[in-house]
Design a protein around this motif. Sequence first.
Motif, short mmCIF file in Angstrom:
data_model
loop_
_atom_site.label_atom_id
_atom_site.label_comp_id
_atom_site.label_asym_id
_atom_site.label_seq_id
_atom_site.Cartn_x
_atom_site.Cartn_y
_atom_site.Cartn_z
N GLY A 125 0.77 -1.32 0.03
CA GLY A 125 -0.03 -0.14 0.21
C GLY A 125 0.82 1.20 0.16
O GLY A 125 0.28 2.40 0.12
N GLU A 126 2.14 1.28 -0.18
CA GLU A 126 2.96 2.49 0.13
C GLU A 126 2.64 3.20 -1.07
O GLU A 126 2.29 4.52 -0.76
CB GLU A 126 4.35 1.88 -0.17
N TYR A 127 2.72 3.00 -2.42
CA TYR A 127 2.40 3.87 -3.42
C TYR A 127 1.25 4.43 -3.63
O TYR A 127 0.91 5.52 -3.65
CB TYR A 127 3.15 3.31 -4.77
N TRP A 128 0.11 3.57 -3.25
CA TRP A 128 -1.08 3.77 -3.18
C TRP A 128 -1.55 5.13 -2.16
O TRP A 128 -2.10 6.00 -2.36
CB TRP A 128 -2.01 2.50 -2.88
N SER A 129 -1.00 4.87 -1.00
CA SER A 129 -1.10 5.88 -0.08
C SER A 129 -0.47 7.10 -0.33
O SER A 129 -0.82 8.37 0.19
CB SER A 129 -0.29 5.38 1.46
N LYS A 130 0.76 7.16 -1.01
CA LYS A 130 1.18 8.47 -1.51
C LYS A 130 0.25 8.97 -2.58
O LYS A 130 0.06 10.50 -2.48
CB LYS A 130 2.67 8.32 -2.46
#
Length: 357
Positions: A125-130
Amino acid sequence: MSQTFDRRTFLRNAALGVSASTLPFTLVELAFAKPEDTFTFAYISDSHIQHIKGTQFVRNWDRGLIRAVAETNLLTPKPDFIMFGGDLAQLGNKPELDHGAEMLAKLKGKVYHVMGEHDYYLDLGEYWSKLFGPQYYSFNHKGVHFIVLNSILTYDDWTFNRWPSAEQRMLEMAGLDNPNGSPFMVGDKQREWLRKDLAKVKKSTPIVVFSHSPLQKIYKGWNFWTEDAEQVQALLAPFDKVTVLYGHVHQIQYNQIGNISFTSAMATAWPWPYPQSYAQAEQLLPKLTVQMNRADPFFERDATGWQLIDIHSGRSRVNFNLYNNKARTVAFDEKTGTPVDSAYQATESRTPPQTHF
Ligand SMILES: [Fe+2]
Ligand SMILES: [Fe+2]
């Protein structure tokens, strides 16, 4: 005829009027006693944008999302906000999430997001959260308390210790009936957050919860499932009017558990068939109050239609307009205390499951 009814009828007709070609999104109406309190939001889900190479993406999935965005922008009256129900991407990579975000950026209005497993399991979920912000949160809008949960988490051992690479982990979770998958869950941390969030809300306040997986146990073999569903339901049980809207299943589902109405949103990408027809696994049949009037919806646009959900009473009434299938209405029946399909409730009215695949 009350003003409320007039306005609701107007909205429904307006909605159904533009849906002659059947649109891959949902309009949710929250009608209240005072007509000026009534509002709508749009709900788009499961676009599964899939990268091929370079600037190439799977065209059908692109088209589904582009249409949903275009038609949402044409809605009159304009919905107060738009919810995207998760699985924006197919394999959670940057090109897919960027491409999907770019298409969604054309939506006129505030857009909220739900995390899907296809968005999550590559980089957790790292890029999604960005791009989209927190993975669980709540907000109030015109007297309704809205909650968004990340319901596609799973056991730490599966997430962190099982797979040689992040890509492999993503692929294992991306398969529908892959026995290497792992059951989805909301998890302790988020349930504790939910408990605290709900402590501030009056019992009479209508609550709408968005999750990606159903917050109920339907079919574990395909992860139409949330491992801690009962615990989440118990937190919601004290409230008078609760509606759970979820994506993920790419098919029509409707259920009632106590005070909680459950309605799935259809996908803009493709329909899944029903576990009943696919697996012929009698003992694992989904415990649903309303079945689809089609044993195997595997027409490419089936269950990628339009639905209008009226949740003013806390008892959803859903109108479905489907590609290549008859329109349906499912409404809560005060006599039986369950949702009832206006045409296909009786077993003998349903299309029987097919027995070959
Ligand atoms: Fe999906
Ligand atoms: Fe999903």
